[in-house]
Design a protein around this motif. Structure first.
Motif, PDB file in Angstrom:
ATOM      1  N   GLU A   1       0.840  -1.207   0.000  1.00 47.66           N
ATOM      2  CA  GLU A   1       0.000   0.000   0.000  1.00 47.66           C
ATOM      3  C   GLU A   1       0.872   1.253   0.000  1.00 47.66           C
ATOM      4  OE1 GLU A   1      -3.469  -0.082   2.511  1.00 47.66           O
ATOM      5  OE2 GLU A   1      -3.228   2.058   2.962  1.00 47.66           O
TER       6      GLU A   1
ATOM      7  N   SER B   1      -7.574  -1.828  -6.746  1.00 49.12           N
ATOM      8  CA  SER B   1      -8.644  -2.723  -6.280  1.00 49.12           C
ATOM      9  C   SER B   1      -8.269  -3.522  -5.032  1.00 49.12           C
ATOM     10  CB  SER B   1      -9.057  -3.677  -7.405  1.00 49.12           C
ATOM     11  OG  SER B   1      -7.949  -4.451  -7.799  1.00 49.12           O
ATOM     12  N   GLU B   2      -6.980  -3.713  -4.788  1.00 45.94           N
ATOM     13  CA  GLU B   2      -6.565  -4.523  -3.634  1.00 45.94           C
ATOM     14  C   GLU B   2      -6.499  -3.724  -2.337  1.00 45.94           C
ATOM     15  OE1 GLU B   2      -5.984  -7.915  -3.844  1.00 45.94           O
ATOM     16  OE2 GLU B   2      -6.838  -7.600  -5.833  1.00 45.94           O
TER      17      GLU B   2
ATOM     18  N   ARG C   1      -8.096   3.346  -0.876  1.00 48.82           N
ATOM     19  CA  ARG C   1      -8.534   3.409  -2.267  1.00 48.82           C
ATOM     20  C   ARG C   1      -9.192   4.758  -2.562  1.00 48.82           C
ATOM     21  NH1 ARG C   1     -12.480   3.400  -5.077  1.00 48.82           N
ATOM     22  NH2 ARG C   1     -13.925   3.134  -3.356  1.00 48.82           N
TER      23      ARG C   1
END
Lengths: 89, 440
Positions: free
Chosen positions: A3, A51-52, A58
Motif C-alpha cells: 500500500e 482494487s486490492e 482506495r
C-alpha cells in the motif's frame, strides 16, 4: 506492490500531472511536448490498479488519480474540457 | 390712509432672519414688544405643530388628532418627527438611536412592523403605518417585528433555550432580563458585516444568514437547514437550467450556508465571495464529463470528486464530505500571493492549510469536520508550529508581506543543515514525515 509503495507511485504520477498542468498554464514548454507527455502519463495512470487496497486508502488515492487523469485530458483537449479543482482554484 | 405693504414671499437662506420693515431682524423680543407674550406663545405652539406634522395645524377649536394629517416619513428624512418616530418604535421594541435621522436601521424597523401588521411593506411611514405604530403595544404581535419577530411568535423562555443557544444569544448582547422584556440589544440593529467575529459565529449558529440577519428575518436553529435549502432552491431556480437539480442530503453544508459560515469565521480577513458550484450525482457527473470528453471518459477517469469547467466547480455528492463546499469555497478566497507560494510545485501546503481552515470554521458552527488530507494537515500544522495558525490565515487571505513572513517563520524553523529546497522536495513528492523531520 504494498500500500505504501502504491501510494508513493500514485503521488509521483499526481505530481507529474501537476507539473504538466502548470507548464501548460504558464506556456513555459511547447504544447506538443506537453501533449505527448500527457498521453504517456495517461497510459501510466490507467495502468494503476487500486482494487486490492482498503476502502479508505482506495478512496484517498482515487482522488489523486482522478485529478491527474482530468489534467491529462485537459491538456489533450487543448484546454477545451474541464480541469481539476486544484488547477482551477 | 395708512400705506399698505404687499410683501411677496422671497426665498431666504436658513439661519438668516428676515429683515423687518425698519431694517431690524424679527427677533422674539421684537415680536413680543409688537404683539405681546400671548401672541408669541401661540406662534411658537403653531410652529411646533408645523414641525411635528409637516402641515399647518387646524384652528385651535378643531380636534387636532382628527384633523391633522400625520407626516409621511421616509429614509433620508431628518428632524423631530423622525426622532418622535424612533422613540415610538423603541417603545415597541426596536433598538434605534433616537437621533432624528431616518437611516437604514429605522427603515428596517418600519418594514418589519409593516410586515407584521399586514400593511403595505414600503419602509415609508404613511398614514396606515402611523395608525399601526400608534395602536401597537410593546411586546405585542404587532410590535415583534422590531426585534426578531419569528422567534417572538414562538417565544421560548430564556431557561427553555439550550445552553449553546443561551451562550449565542448572550454573545449577541441578550440576557435573561432583556429576553424577558423583549428589549433587543445594540447588536440587533447592526448590519451583519459589522458584527464582531464572535457575534457572527453566534448568529450563524442560531441559524441566520447574512441576508436574513440584515433583513431582520429570524431563522431559528430548528429550521435553519430548511431555510438554507429554501434559499438555495431559490438561487438555483434563479440560475435556471444551468443549476444542478440535486437535492442536498441532510446535514450537507450548501453554498449559501458555507458562505455564512466563512463570513462569520473569516469575514474580518477578506470579503467572502460565492463561487459557482454545482452538486451532482455520480451519474450526472458522468454525463457532464462525457459530454465534454466523449463517451466512456468518466468510466476511465472516475469516480472524480469534482472538476472545474469555465469557472464552475462541479462536485460529486457521492464522494464528498459534509464540508466539501466550505473547503472548495475557501480555495476561492485565497489570495494570489498565497496560491503562488502554496502551490509552487505541489498543492500539499495549499490543501493542508485549506483543510485546517475548514476544520476551524465548521467545528465552530457545530459540524464534525471530515479529514481528506491527513498528511497535508500534519505538514501545515508542523509549519504553523514554527509560525502560527493566525499568521497562516493572514497569509492565505491577505497575501503580500504576510506570505513573506509566514515563509520566513517556517524557514527559520528548519533544522541546521536543512534548506527550504530539501524540505519542499520531500513534501512535493509526498514524503511528509521526512519533510516534518526537517523542522525543529
Amino acid at each position: 506492490m504494498t500500500e505504501d509503495a502504491l501510494a508513493a507511485r500514485v503521488m509521483d504520477l499526481n505530481q507529474r500531472a501537476w507539473r504538466l498542468i502548470q507548464a501548460d498554464r504558464t506556456g513555459s514548454r511547447p504544447h506538443a511536448d506537453l501533449r505527448r507527455e500527457a498521453a504517456e502519463l495517461q497510459d501510466e495512470l490507467n495502468a494503476v490498479d487500486l482494487s486490492e487496497l482498503s476502502e479508505d486508502a482506495r478512496r484517498r488515492l482515487q482522488k489523486l488519480l482522478g485529478e491527474a487523469k482530468t489534467e491529462c485530458r485537459y491538456i489533450l483537449s487543448d484546454g477545451k474540457g474541464p480541469t481539476s479543482l486544484r488547477a482551477a482554484n | 390712509m395708512p400705506r399698505v405693504h404687499s410683501e411677496q414671499p422671497r426665498a431666504r437662506k436658513p439661519g438668516h432672519p428676515r429683515q423687518a420693515q425698519d431694517g431690524k431682524p424679527h427677533t422674539l423680543d421684537h415680536l413680543q414688544r409688537l404683539a405681546g407674550n400671548a401672541a408669541v406663545t401661540a406662534l411658537i405652539e403653531e410652529r411646533l405643530k408645523v414641525q411635528r406634522w409637516g402641515a399647518i395645524a387646524p384652528p385651535v377649536a378643531a380636534p387636532a388628532a382628527a384633523a391633522v394629517a400625520p407626516p409621511t416619513l421616509k429614509q433620508g428624512d431628518t428632524g423631530p418627527e423622525v426622532e418622535s418616530l424612533q422613540k415610538k418604535l423603541n417603545e415597541l421594541g426596536a433598538a434605534l438611536t433616537e437621533d432624528g435621522n431616518f437611516g437604514w436601521r429605522t427603515k428596517a424597523a418600519v418594514t418589519s412592523l409593516q410586515s407584521d401588521v399586514g400593511v403595505k411593506v414600503s419602509g415609508t411611514v404613511d398614514a396606515d403605518t402611523w395608525t399601526a405604530i400608534t395602536t401597537a403595544k410593546a411586546g405585542s404581535l404587532a410590535a415583534v417585528g422590531l426585534g426578531r419577530q419569528e422567534r417572538w411568535k414562538t417565544w421560548i423562555p430564556w431557561a427553555g433555550l439550550s445552553r449553546q443557544q443561551r451562550q449565542d444569544w448572550t454573545a449577541l448582547g441578550w440576557n435573561a432580563a432583556t429576553w424577558r422584556s423583549k428589549t433587543p440589544p445594540t447588536a440587533s440593529s447592526k448590519r451583519f458585516r459589522v458584527l464582531t467575529d464572535a457575534e457572527r459565529a453566534a448568529a450563524v449558529r442560531l441559524g441566520y444568514t447574512p441576508a436574513s440577519w440584515d433583513a431582520r428575518r429570524d431563522v431559528t436553529a430548528a429550521n435553519a437547514a430548511a431555510a438554507y435549502a429554501e434559499e438555495e432552491a431559490r438561487a438555483k431556480k434563479k440560475a435556471g437550467k444551468k443549476a444542478g437539480k440535486s437535492v442536498l442530503p441532510a446535514g450537507w453544508i450548501g453554498s449559501l450556508h458555507a458562505r455564512s459560515i466563512l463570513d462569520s469565521q473569516f469575514g474580518g480577513y477578506t470579503k467572502i465571495t460565492l463561487p459557482k458550484m454545482e452538486v451532482l450525482t455520480a451519474s450526472e457527473m458522468a454525463k457532464k464529463y462525457d459530454g465534454f470528453y466523449g463517451a466512456g471518459s468518466y468510466a476511465t477517469d472516475g469516480p472524480l470528486e469534482g472538476f472545474n469547467k469555465d469557472g464552475v466547480n462541479y462536485l460529486n455528492i457521492e464522494s464528498q464530505s459534509v464540508d466539501t463546499e466550505v473547503h472548495e469555497m475557501l480555495h476561492a478566497q485565497a489570495h494570489a500571493d498565497w496560491k503562488a507560494f502554496a502551490k509552487e510545485n505541489s498543492t500539499h501546503v495549499n490543501e493542508g492549510a485549506t483543510e485546517l481552515l475548514t476544520h476551524d470554521a465548521v467545528s465552530a458552527h457545530g459540524f464534525t469536520p471530515s479529514t481528506s488530507y491527513a498528511d497535508q494537515d500534519s505538514l501545515v500544522e508542523a509549519m504553523n508550529r514554527q509560525s502560527s495558525f493566525e499568521q497562516m490565515k493572514k497569509a492565505l487571505f491577505k497575501g503580500g508581506a504576510d506570505v513573506t513572513k509566514y515563509k520566513a517563520d517556517v524557514a527559520a524553523g528548519l533544522k541546521t543543515g536543512k534548506t527550504w529546497a530539501v524540505f519542499q522536495g520531500h513534501y512535493d513528492h509526498g514524503r511528509f514525515a521526512a519533510a516534518i523531520a526537517c523542522l525543529k
